[in-house]
Design an enzyme around this catalytic site. Structure first.
Site, PDB file in Angstrom:
ATOM      1  CG  PHE A  20       5.939   7.278 -23.775  1.00  0.00           C
ATOM      2  CD1 PHE A  20       5.487   8.674 -23.600  1.00  0.00           C
ATOM      3  CD2 PHE A  20       6.272   6.505 -24.684  1.00  0.00           C
ATOM      4  CE1 PHE A  20       5.017   8.265 -24.980  1.00  0.00           C
ATOM      5  CE2 PHE A  20       5.425   6.311 -25.598  1.00  0.00           C
ATOM      6  CZ  PHE A  20       4.581   7.830 -25.414  1.00  0.00           C
ATOM      7  NE  ARG A  70      10.443   7.048 -33.829  1.00  0.00           N
ATOM      8  CZ  ARG A  70       8.898   7.208 -33.763  1.00  0.00           C
ATOM      9  NH1 ARG A  70       9.145   7.896 -32.519  1.00  0.00           N
ATOM     10  NH2 ARG A  70       8.040   7.098 -34.134  1.00  0.00           N
ATOM     11  CB  ALA A  87       3.484   4.768 -36.700  1.00  0.00           C
ATOM     12  CB  SER A 124      10.468  -6.476 -29.637  1.00  0.00           C
ATOM     13  OG  SER A 124      10.912  -6.439 -28.765  1.00  0.00           O
ATOM     14  N   PRO A 125       8.189  -9.706 -28.646  1.00  0.00           N
ATOM     15  CG  PRO A 125       7.870 -11.983 -29.588  1.00  0.00           C
ATOM     16  CD  PRO A 125       7.931 -10.662 -30.491  1.00  0.00           C
ATOM     17  CD  GLU A 153       1.582  11.870 -29.413  1.00  0.00           C
ATOM     18  OE1 GLU A 153       2.435  12.713 -30.538  1.00  0.00           O
ATOM     19  OE2 GLU A 153       1.276  12.071 -29.610  1.00  0.00           O
ATOM     20  CD  GLU A 155       4.603  12.753 -33.792  1.00  0.00           C
ATOM     21  OE1 GLU A 155       5.438  11.244 -33.813  1.00  0.00           O
ATOM     22  OE2 GLU A 155       3.752  13.111 -34.109  1.00  0.00           O
TER      23      GLU A 155
END
Length: 205
Positions: A20, A70, A87, A124-125, A153, A155
């Protein structure tokens, strides 16, 4: 206190997997202020730009949220039926505001009449280059459908509205795990007194 550019030489990427989102490996030399350098190998998921929208109905003092499954949350906490804010990914060449409006229509079933940028951050770097832009979306909560989401999607989202006081109480009690939701509600708590002024400016454009 401020983030700043790094002195680094980067070689790559080497594509490790393409799902993805691409999973890539980089080799780099990081130069430190004391004159030393480190050679490193880092693997990252390329997330790119994403937007999120905290829906808000000023006439009713309601926030607009969604429920969505999720898998990662299911696996980590057995709480996969997450409460979130709208989002999604920004498409190539798409303006941030256009992406925010599109995602509101797709996931909440309602287009915002005004958008106000409120936060930009890296979720989340250590593992992804994802850069997130959060907006406050001014909308009419009475128009929310029971179900929404992009069929392309696969969704399925469940939009719902909640009084701001109840949302902030849930935040204080730790009842929600989604980091973007938590940040957005914390912003709302800090700026609640200024909302009429901020919304008026956003509606004026």
């Amino acid at each position: 206190m401020e983030d700043r550019p790094a002195r680094v030489d980067v070689e790559g990427p080497e594509l490790l997997a393409k799902g993805f989102r691409p999973y890539e490996r980089y080799r780099l030399v990081l130069h430190h202020t004391d004159g030393t350098s480190d050679h490193q190998v880092r693997d990252i998921v390329r997330g790119g730009k994403v937007i999120a929208v905290l829906g808000y109905d000023p006439e009713r003092d309601l926030v607009v949220l969604i429920r969505q499954f999720r898998l990662s949350a299911h696996l980590s906490s057995n709480r996969g039926d997450l409460v979130e804010i709208v989002a999604g990914m920004v498409e190539p060449g798409e303006a941030l505001e256009d992406a925010a409006r599109r995602e509101c229509v797709e996931e909440a079933g309602v287009a915002p009449r005004a958008l106000l940028p409120i936060l930009t951050f890296t979720p989340s770097p250590g593992i992804t280059d994802e850069l997130a832009f959060i907006f406050l979306g001014v909308l009419d909560a009475s128009r929310l459908p029971e179900r929404a989401g992009s069929r392309e999607e696969t969704e399925m989202t469940q939009p719902f509205a909640l009084p701001v006081d109840e949302a902030l109480a849930a935040l204080a009690e730790g009842r929600c795990l989604n980091g973007v939701l938590i940040l957005a509600l914390q912003w709302l708590a800090l700026n609640r007194a200024r909302l009429p002024e901020l919304i008026a400016a956003a509606e004026r454009g």
